[in-house]
Enzyme design. Sequence first.
Site, PDB file in Angstrom:
ATOM      1  N   LYS A 246      -6.265 -24.489  -5.948  1.00  0.00           N
ATOM      2  CA  LYS A 246      -6.270 -23.273  -6.770  1.00  0.00           C
ATOM      3  C   LYS A 246      -5.705 -23.695  -8.124  1.00  0.00           C
ATOM      4  O   LYS A 246      -4.500 -23.811  -8.300  1.00  0.00           O
ATOM      5  CB  LYS A 246      -5.391 -22.193  -6.121  1.00  0.00           C
ATOM      6  CG  LYS A 246      -5.741 -20.756  -6.509  1.00  0.00           C
ATOM      7  CD  LYS A 246      -5.632 -20.446  -7.986  1.00  0.00           C
ATOM      8  CE  LYS A 246      -4.235 -20.060  -8.396  1.00  0.00           C
ATOM      9  NZ  LYS A 246      -4.065 -19.906  -9.866  1.00  0.00           N
TER      10      LYS A 246
ATOM     11  N   GLU B 294       6.817 -29.576  -6.912  1.00  0.00           N
ATOM     12  CA  GLU B 294       7.159 -30.276  -8.157  1.00  0.00           C
ATOM     13  C   GLU B 294       7.409 -29.169  -9.171  1.00  0.00           C
ATOM     14  O   GLU B 294       6.477 -28.565  -9.692  1.00  0.00           O
ATOM     15  CB  GLU B 294       5.997 -31.200  -8.549  1.00  0.00           C
ATOM     16  CG  GLU B 294       6.425 -32.366  -9.389  1.00  0.00           C
ATOM     17  CD  GLU B 294       6.223 -32.090 -10.855  1.00  0.00           C
ATOM     18  OE1 GLU B 294       7.174 -31.547 -11.488  1.00  0.00           O
ATOM     19  OE2 GLU B 294       5.146 -32.393 -11.366  1.00  0.00           O
TER      20      GLU B 294
ATOM     21  N   CYS C 267       6.849 -31.148 -17.605  1.00  0.00           N
ATOM     22  CA  CYS C 267       8.081 -30.897 -16.821  1.00  0.00           C
ATOM     23  C   CYS C 267       9.129 -31.963 -17.100  1.00  0.00           C
ATOM     24  O   CYS C 267      10.302 -31.753 -16.817  1.00  0.00           O
ATOM     25  CB  CYS C 267       7.780 -30.926 -15.327  1.00  0.00           C
ATOM     26  SG  CYS C 267       6.476 -29.837 -14.853  1.00  0.00           S
TER      27      CYS C 267
ATOM     28  N   GLU D 142      14.366 -24.377 -19.617  1.00  0.00           N
ATOM     29  CA  GLU D 142      13.290 -25.299 -19.963  1.00  0.00           C
ATOM     30  C   GLU D 142      12.523 -24.701 -21.161  1.00  0.00           C
ATOM     31  O   GLU D 142      12.232 -23.505 -21.164  1.00  0.00           O
ATOM     32  CB  GLU D 142      12.367 -25.415 -18.742  1.00  0.00           C
ATOM     33  CG  GLU D 142      11.315 -26.468 -18.854  1.00  0.00           C
ATOM     34  CD  GLU D 142      10.523 -26.631 -17.544  1.00  0.00           C
ATOM     35  OE1 GLU D 142      10.398 -25.659 -16.779  1.00  0.00           O
ATOM     36  OE2 GLU D 142      10.014 -27.736 -17.318  1.00  0.00           O
TER      37      GLU D 142
HETATM   38  C1  SIN Z   1       4.354 -32.752 -15.400  1.00  0.00           C
HETATM   39  O1  SIN Z   1       4.766 -32.404 -16.470  1.00  0.00           O
HETATM   40  O2  SIN Z   1       4.331 -31.959 -14.460  1.00  0.00           O
HETATM   41  C2  SIN Z   1       3.817 -34.127 -15.125  1.00  0.00           C
HETATM   42  C3  SIN Z   1       4.123 -35.095 -16.168  1.00  0.00           C
HETATM   43  C4  SIN Z   1       3.805 -36.522 -15.798  1.00  0.00           C
HETATM   44  O3  SIN Z   1       3.193 -36.803 -14.763  1.00  0.00           O
HETATM   45  O4  SIN Z   1       4.197 -37.384 -16.571  1.00  0.00           O
END
Ligand code: SIN
Length: 462
Positions: free
Chosen positions: A157, A232, A266, A366
């Site tokens: 999804k 994650e 992230c 964040e």
């Molecule tokens: C992410 O921001 O979720 C992944 C970044 C990465 O794989 O370097």
Amino acid sequence: MPEQLTVYNPATGEAIESIPQQTAEDVEKAIERSHKAFQSWSKTSAGERASLLKKWYELIVENKEELAELITKENGKPYEEAVGEVLYGAGYIEWFAEEAKRIYGRTVPAPTTGKRIVVTRQAVGPVAAITPWNFPNAMITRKAAPALAAGCTFIIKPAEDTPLSAYALARLAFEAGIPEDVLQVVIGDGAEIGNVFTSSPKIRKITFTGSTPVGKILMKNSADTVKHMSMELGGHAPLIVDEDADLDLAVAQTMASKFRNAGQTCVCANRLIVHESVKDEFAKKLSEEAAKLKVGNGLEKGVNVGPVINKKGFDKIVGQINDAVEKGAKVLTGGTYDQNDEKGCYFVTPTVLSNVDTSMNIMHEETFGPVAPIVTFSDIDEAIKLANDTPFGLAAYFFTENYRRGIYISEQLEYGIIGWNDGGPSAVQAPFGGMKESGIGREGGTEGIEPYLETKYMSIGL
Ligand code: SIN
């Protein structure tokens, strides 16, 4: 919910394509197909799965320009960066095509001579993946490749902002010979589809990349069917520049970490924690470099920073800048933006802030945008304490030329990914993932296939 989902280019506001959305019933049917296909896919040989994955990898590499253009159109990131994402994502398929052949069991000395104990590994079952818009391609392959390699079937999804890359990847998978019911894509209302996934006993694992609050909901909702989970989730990466750092290297790596994908990753450096003795020089060099970045449509040559994905993301970034400035932060470069609500296009100029302190929201949330806040420290333990003072634990960075100090810092940081003199630690070969509220499980490396495998043992009486 409208039957069609229209996908827009965040750099221009133009509609790219309209695609049909699925209802809860459609998703239930997709789960049935996935469950049925699992019976045969999980029984294929590792070599067969490996060669289908290898073919998928080759087709992606052959079509990298088209896939990259699609990423730039739906996500906004600069074209060269999008090519990088396609190759990075394809690398996971190549890697797990090889790992498929290395799913080993073991024999264990039994408690008596009249028994043998044999441990085997097998696929967990049908997997549902919920993937983000910031890497519309690579966050799919990083999950789908180990799942298929292990013998799981897989339903994706993708994010509503960027579903087209998912369909493009699936088409190439089918061309490679991966059966259509083994890899399916569904799109529609996120909460509704999430509920169908989490409540279905036939889905044996959920893998998710996205925000921590959504991850928590998925975990709670999966409790009744006791699923495997890989999460994650969010990050709030600290980046420490120590007094003995190579400043040019630290600046170059901070630029790479902070401004990739307009700061929407992230693992982006979110808090720059700089020794007071080098702060002025670091801040000057970083601001000069940030001011050189060209903001615009990622399909235009020379553009380094594309738009932010949508108004929600934009409002959060601008809110953090305004909050910091109101509380005394100084804008060294940037601090401006280009907002077009009518078209739905939002650009933020790369921004460096100094005089930042912990009263400011940017130090606790964040950002997911191109903003680099600088705080100072005088003692390394103070910097480490600040770095760890967050519920998140995904990536952390530090710069020092002193190996004793480097080992010390790396051992104190409560993070799953550490970049020591390195602003880009992500690699197919390495186990990507976070501690604390940044998630559960690892993706990539030899660890990346583990979450798709069950352990079973046989105790054989002789
Ligand atoms: C992410 O921001 O979720 C992944 C970044 C990465 O794989 O370097």
